[in-house]
Scaffold this motif. Structure first.
Motif, mmCIF file in Angstrom:
data_model
loop_
_atom_site.group_PDB
_atom_site.id
_atom_site.type_symbol
_atom_site.label_atom_id
_atom_site.label_comp_id
_atom_site.label_asym_id
_atom_site.label_seq_id
_atom_site.Cartn_x
_atom_site.Cartn_y
_atom_site.Cartn_z
ATOM 1 N N LEU A 1 -8.771 7.212 -10.511
ATOM 2 C CA LEU A 1 -7.491 6.525 -10.675
ATOM 3 C C LEU A 1 -7.061 6.625 -12.140
ATOM 4 O O LEU A 1 -7.779 6.190 -13.039
ATOM 5 N N ASP A 2 -5.887 7.207 -12.348
ATOM 6 C CA ASP A 2 -5.389 7.469 -13.697
ATOM 7 C C ASP A 2 -4.377 6.377 -14.094
ATOM 8 O O ASP A 2 -3.355 6.208 -13.440
ATOM 9 N N SER A 3 -4.673 5.664 -15.193
ATOM 10 C CA SER A 3 -3.808 4.546 -15.589
ATOM 11 C C SER A 3 -2.453 5.002 -16.124
ATOM 12 O O SER A 3 -1.520 4.212 -16.205
ATOM 13 N N SER A 4 -2.330 6.286 -16.495
ATOM 14 C CA SER A 4 -1.057 6.697 -17.090
ATOM 15 C C SER A 4 0.068 6.732 -16.061
ATOM 16 O O SER A 4 1.227 6.499 -16.390
ATOM 17 N N ASN A 5 -0.280 7.025 -14.780
ATOM 18 C CA ASN A 5 0.775 7.097 -13.771
ATOM 19 C C ASN A 5 0.358 6.495 -12.425
ATOM 20 O O ASN A 5 1.100 6.576 -11.455
ATOM 21 N N GLY A 6 -0.845 5.953 -12.353
ATOM 22 C CA GLY A 6 -1.305 5.356 -11.100
ATOM 23 C C GLY A 6 -1.705 6.379 -10.051
ATOM 24 O O GLY A 6 -1.930 6.034 -8.892
ATOM 25 N N MET A 7 -1.788 7.655 -10.466
ATOM 26 C CA MET A 7 -2.134 8.707 -9.518
ATOM 27 C C MET A 7 -3.599 8.584 -9.116
ATOM 28 O O MET A 7 -4.466 8.319 -9.954
ATOM 29 N N LEU A 8 -3.853 8.770 -7.827
ATOM 30 C CA LEU A 8 -5.227 8.739 -7.336
ATOM 31 C C LEU A 8 -5.621 10.152 -6.901
ATOM 32 O O LEU A 8 -5.024 10.727 -5.991
ATOM 33 N N LEU A 9 -6.631 10.697 -7.582
ATOM 34 C CA LEU A 9 -7.118 12.037 -7.272
ATOM 35 C C LEU A 9 -8.269 11.901 -6.283
ATOM 36 O O LEU A 9 -9.191 11.106 -6.495
ATOM 37 N N VAL A 10 -8.200 12.656 -5.183
ATOM 38 C CA VAL A 10 -9.247 12.589 -4.156
ATOM 39 C C VAL A 10 -9.919 13.959 -4.055
ATOM 40 O O VAL A 10 -9.265 14.954 -3.769
ATOM 41 N N LYS A 11 -11.230 13.996 -4.318
ATOM 42 C CA LYS A 11 -11.978 15.262 -4.259
ATOM 43 C C LYS A 11 -12.973 15.208 -3.106
ATOM 44 O O LYS A 11 -13.581 14.165 -2.862
ATOM 45 N N ILE B 1 0.883 -1.175 0.000
ATOM 46 C CA ILE B 1 0.000 0.000 0.000
ATOM 47 C C ILE B 1 0.912 1.213 0.000
ATOM 48 O O ILE B 1 1.633 1.461 0.966
ATOM 49 N N ILE B 2 0.901 1.964 -1.106
ATOM 50 C CA ILE B 2 1.874 3.051 -1.192
ATOM 51 C C ILE B 2 1.336 4.383 -0.706
ATOM 52 O O ILE B 2 2.105 5.259 -0.342
ATOM 53 N N SER B 3 0.022 4.546 -0.655
ATOM 54 C CA SER B 3 -0.514 5.756 -0.030
ATOM 55 C C SER B 3 -1.974 5.543 0.320
ATOM 56 O O SER B 3 -2.624 4.626 -0.175
ATOM 57 N N GLU B 4 -2.485 6.413 1.200
ATOM 58 C CA GLU B 4 -3.894 6.315 1.571
ATOM 59 C C GLU B 4 -4.414 7.673 2.010
ATOM 60 O O GLU B 4 -3.655 8.528 2.461
ATOM 61 N N ASP B 5 -5.705 7.862 1.828
ATOM 62 C CA ASP B 5 -6.399 9.028 2.364
ATOM 63 C C ASP B 5 -7.695 8.483 2.950
ATOM 64 O O ASP B 5 -8.703 8.381 2.263
ATOM 65 N N THR B 6 -7.627 8.087 4.211
ATOM 66 C CA THR B 6 -8.763 7.379 4.814
ATOM 67 C C THR B 6 -9.180 8.056 6.122
ATOM 68 O O THR B 6 -8.478 8.922 6.631
ATOM 69 N N TYR C 1 -12.950 19.917 1.970
ATOM 70 C CA TYR C 1 -11.644 19.452 2.463
ATOM 71 C C TYR C 1 -10.617 19.397 1.337
ATOM 72 O O TYR C 1 -9.605 18.721 1.430
ATOM 73 N N GLY C 2 -10.920 20.105 0.265
ATOM 74 C CA GLY C 2 -9.949 20.264 -0.805
ATOM 75 C C GLY C 2 -9.817 19.064 -1.724
ATOM 76 O O GLY C 2 -10.550 18.083 -1.637
ATOM 77 N N ILE C 3 -8.862 19.202 -2.645
ATOM 78 C CA ILE C 3 -8.560 18.159 -3.624
ATOM 79 C C ILE C 3 -7.108 17.780 -3.412
ATOM 80 O O ILE C 3 -6.268 18.645 -3.193
ATOM 81 N N LYS C 4 -6.817 16.496 -3.466
ATOM 82 C CA LYS C 4 -5.400 16.140 -3.398
ATOM 83 C C LYS C 4 -5.102 14.926 -4.269
ATOM 84 O O LYS C 4 -6.015 14.186 -4.662
ATOM 85 N N GLN C 5 -3.814 14.766 -4.568
ATOM 86 C CA GLN C 5 -3.370 13.588 -5.310
ATOM 87 C C GLN C 5 -2.545 12.737 -4.376
ATOM 88 O O GLN C 5 -1.680 13.248 -3.671
ATOM 89 N N ILE C 6 -2.837 11.443 -4.375
ATOM 90 C CA ILE C 6 -2.028 10.570 -3.515
ATOM 91 C C ILE C 6 -1.457 9.438 -4.359
ATOM 92 O O ILE C 6 -1.875 9.212 -5.482
#
Lengths: 206, 161
Positions: free
Chosen positions: B142-152, B127-132, B156-161
């Motif tokens: 979840l973006d397949s190009s880089n595995g980035m997970l965008l959380v909106k 598990i490389i990151s979490e926002d729980t 409480y804002g928007i972040k990438q994990i």
């Protein structure tokens, strides 16, 4: 053992619809008294939806909504939730506080406690109708309030339904005051054992 | 940018690159995002309950954390993902209402996250990151190009994990 919604027959759905009708009819009367205005109510719709469709209930999983959650104790245990869109919640608060209907609300302390009071009265009168109908002792707690995405709020009752089956049962009620309409959704979520108690008390389970 | 694929409640999907997998309005449910760094095959599950063994009716595997993780990995392997290249990110598991008494109903978000961690660990998936946690809903992409997970979130804002 428990009852699965997926297996409810037409008679049971009819009974639940009737509970919804009487419960939200009572709630509309209570609302009218509180607002000192004539409040009309459409025939409530009992809906059984698959989880995948649940997020469309209020026009999308990301729509901001107000959720009021009360826990239920007595002869049955579980919870009851009332969900309305933020805009509709604003209308109710403005009516209650005697302000213009389109005034923006900020969910400050007074507005939140006004909403909790509305939740108290709606859920309380809903449950008292159910209590009269079933002769069961049903006691609501004080309400807890959350304002967030519809999907996130609905996940709370949905998870409880998830223990029973693959669908969610809720009652959609439309209240209107003059030309203003407010749509609210009631989720009555008895614990697994309580569901059977409830249907038995209503004479529609073995 | 690939297709945007929606994952509903108690649902899971896997896809080839390019794709965006999204699930809207996660509350106490947990979002399990898997990404194979070598093939860019992605998978996303939106699970509601921690443990399938405690529930009688378990026809829908995506509903439970344990079976959702297993099925999602299977789906990804079918598409050609390489098992030991898969990494995981977690989001959701919030407690939406703050009741004073800590009933079981209220701790379900936390239990979902804990179950996801235990299951992934048992399968040796890092598990490389979490926002729980927290008390707010999340929409994730979840973006397949880089595995980035965008959380909106709302408020409480928007972040990438």
């Amino acid at each position: 053992m428990g009852v699965y919604f997926d297996e409810l027959d037409n008679l049971q759905i009819d009974v639940l619809r009737e509970i919804g009708n009487i419960g939200s009819g009572n709630a509309a009367t209570a609302l009218a008294k509180m607002l000192n205005k004539k409040v009309n109510m459409d025939v409530p719709q009992v809906k059984v939806l698959q989880f995948q469709e649940v997020s469309d209930i209020l026009g999308g999983a990301e729509i901001p909504v107000v959720g009021l959650l009360l826990s239920v104790t007595g002869d049955i245990s579980g919870s009851i939730m009332f969900i309305i869109e933020n805009e509709a919640a604003g209308i109710l608060v403005n009516i209650l506080m005697g302000r213009p209907l389109d005034e923006a609300i900020t969910f400050d302390e007074i507005e939140v406690s006004a909403l909790k009071e509305i939740g108290n009265i709606l859920a309380g009168s809903y449950l008292s109708a159910l209590s009269t109908l079933t002769n069961l002792n049903i006691l609501p707690s004080v309400p807890e309030l959350a304002i967030d995405m519809a999907g996130a709020i609905i996940s709370v009752p949905a998870i409880e339904f998830g223990k029973l089956g693959d669908s969610v049962l809720f009652i959609e009620t439309e209240f209107s005051e003059g030309s203003t309409k407010v749509v609210g959704n009631f989720f009555l979520v008895p614990d697994i054992d309580s569901y059977e108690v409830l249907l038995k008390a209503l004479g529609v389970a073995d | 940018m690939g297709d945007i694929i929606k994952v509903g409640m108690a649902d899971l999907k896997a896809s080839y690159h390019p794709a965006i997998l999204t699930t809207l309005g996660l509350g106490s449910c947990v979002g399990i995002a898997l990404f194979d760094r070598s093939t860019k095959i992605v998978g996303l599950a939106h699970a509601m309950l921690p443990d399938s063994s405690q529930i009688k009716n378990r026809t829908n595997a995506a509903k439970f954390v344990d079976t959702a993780v297993e099925n999602l990995i299977d789906e990804m392997l079918k598409l050609g993902a390489i098992r030991n290249k898969i990494v995981a990110k977690l989001a959701g598991g919030a407690q939406m209402f703050t009741f004073t008494q800590g009933t079981e109903l209220m701790r379900i978000g936390y239990r979902n996250v804990t179950a996801a961690k235990a299951k992934l660990e048992s399968l040796n998936i890092p598990i490389i990151s979490e926002d729980t946690g927290g008390n707010y809903g999340r929409t994730i992409e979840l973006d397949s190009s880089n595995g980035m997970l965008l959380v909106k979130t709302i408020g409480y804002g928007i972040k990438q994990i």
